[in-house]
Design a protein around this motif. Sequence first.
Motif, short mmCIF file in Angstrom:
data_model
loop_
_atom_site.label_atom_id
_atom_site.label_comp_id
_atom_site.label_asym_id
_atom_site.label_seq_id
_atom_site.Cartn_x
_atom_site.Cartn_y
_atom_site.Cartn_z
N GLN A 96 12.48 7.10 2.89
CA GLN A 96 11.04 6.98 3.13
C GLN A 96 10.42 8.35 3.39
O GLN A 96 9.31 8.65 2.91
CB GLN A 96 10.77 6.04 4.30
CG GLN A 96 11.14 4.61 4.04
CD GLN A 96 10.43 4.02 2.84
OE1 GLN A 96 9.24 4.26 2.62
NE2 GLN A 96 11.14 3.23 2.05
N LEU A 97 11.11 9.20 4.12
CA LEU A 97 10.58 10.52 4.42
C LEU A 97 10.51 11.40 3.18
O LEU A 97 9.56 12.17 3.02
CB LEU A 97 11.42 11.19 5.52
CG LEU A 97 11.27 10.51 6.88
CD1 LEU A 97 12.41 10.90 7.81
CD2 LEU A 97 9.91 10.81 7.49
N ARG A 98 11.45 11.26 2.29
CA ARG A 98 11.39 12.03 1.03
C ARG A 98 10.19 11.59 0.18
O ARG A 98 9.53 12.42 -0.44
CB ARG A 98 12.70 11.92 0.26
CG ARG A 98 13.83 12.68 0.94
CD ARG A 98 15.04 12.84 0.06
NE ARG A 98 16.13 13.49 0.74
CZ ARG A 98 16.26 14.81 0.91
NH1 ARG A 98 15.33 15.62 0.44
NH2 ARG A 98 17.30 15.31 1.55
N VAL A 99 9.91 10.29 0.17
CA VAL A 99 8.71 9.81 -0.53
C VAL A 99 7.46 10.42 0.09
O VAL A 99 6.56 10.88 -0.60
CB VAL A 99 8.63 8.26 -0.53
CG1 VAL A 99 7.29 7.78 -1.05
CG2 VAL A 99 9.77 7.67 -1.36
N LEU A 100 7.41 10.44 1.42
CA LEU A 100 6.25 11.01 2.12
C LEU A 100 6.07 12.48 1.80
O LEU A 100 4.94 12.94 1.56
CB LEU A 100 6.39 10.84 3.63
CG LEU A 100 6.03 9.49 4.18
CD1 LEU A 100 6.47 9.35 5.62
CD2 LEU A 100 4.53 9.26 4.06
N VAL A 101 7.15 13.23 1.81
CA VAL A 101 7.07 14.66 1.51
C VAL A 101 6.61 14.87 0.07
O VAL A 101 5.86 15.81 -0.21
CB VAL A 101 8.42 15.35 1.81
CG1 VAL A 101 8.50 16.75 1.24
CG2 VAL A 101 8.66 15.37 3.32
N ASP A 102 7.03 13.99 -0.83
CA ASP A 102 6.55 14.08 -2.22
C ASP A 102 5.07 13.75 -2.31
O ASP A 102 4.33 14.40 -3.05
CB ASP A 102 7.35 13.15 -3.14
CG ASP A 102 8.76 13.65 -3.41
OD1 ASP A 102 9.04 14.84 -3.17
OD2 ASP A 102 9.59 12.83 -3.86
N VAL A 145 0.85 -1.21 0.00
CA VAL A 145 0.00 0.00 0.00
C VAL A 145 0.88 1.25 0.00
O VAL A 145 0.92 2.01 0.98
CB VAL A 145 -0.99 0.00 1.19
CG1 VAL A 145 -2.08 -1.03 1.00
CG2 VAL A 145 -0.28 -0.21 2.51
N PRO A 146 1.60 1.51 -1.10
CA PRO A 146 2.57 2.60 -1.12
C PRO A 146 1.97 3.99 -0.97
O PRO A 146 2.66 4.93 -0.59
CB PRO A 146 3.25 2.44 -2.48
CG PRO A 146 2.27 1.70 -3.32
CD PRO A 146 1.52 0.80 -2.37
N GLU A 147 0.68 4.12 -1.22
CA GLU A 147 0.05 5.44 -1.15
C GLU A 147 -0.38 5.83 0.26
O GLU A 147 -0.69 6.99 0.52
CB GLU A 147 -1.18 5.49 -2.08
CG GLU A 147 -2.36 4.66 -1.63
CD GLU A 147 -2.24 3.15 -1.80
OE1 GLU A 147 -3.13 2.44 -1.28
OE2 GLU A 147 -1.28 2.67 -2.43
N GLN A 148 -0.36 4.90 1.19
CA GLN A 148 -0.80 5.18 2.55
C GLN A 148 0.33 5.81 3.38
O GLN A 148 1.45 5.30 3.40
CB GLN A 148 -1.33 3.93 3.24
CG GLN A 148 -2.65 3.48 2.69
CD GLN A 148 -3.28 2.38 3.52
OE1 GLN A 148 -2.77 2.00 4.56
NE2 GLN A 148 -4.40 1.87 3.04
#
Length: 115
Positions: free
Chosen positions: A67-73, A41-44
């Motif tokens: 992981q945090l850079r993905v979240l910020v994106d 579930v990469p979008e969660q």
Amino acid sequence: METTYYDHGSAAERWERARMFFDAKDYAAAARVLGGLVEEVPEQVGPRLLLARSYYHSAQLRRAEAQLRVLVDLDPVEHYARLMLGRTLQRQGRQDEAESHLRIASALAGDFEQV
């Protein structure tokens, strides 16, 4: 396909298992469970943020940063992800990079300097 304890069960069961490991301060085990869940579930935001926190607390700072850079994106106004990214960069000795994320996190949380 062989399943292990870490990837056994439904997504909800794995989420609860990861939270139990995290709460018990077994951050490496939490990360093992969350890695597969995040792929599923990469979008969660929740599982990815807990994965980043698990990496951070187990001193896997490059993984936490990724992981945090993905979240910020995914969610540029997620202030806790910004705060964690800033702190992760600080722990890596990258203060200049950290400052912008920490300022944004502070502004998003409503922490403005008094003039």
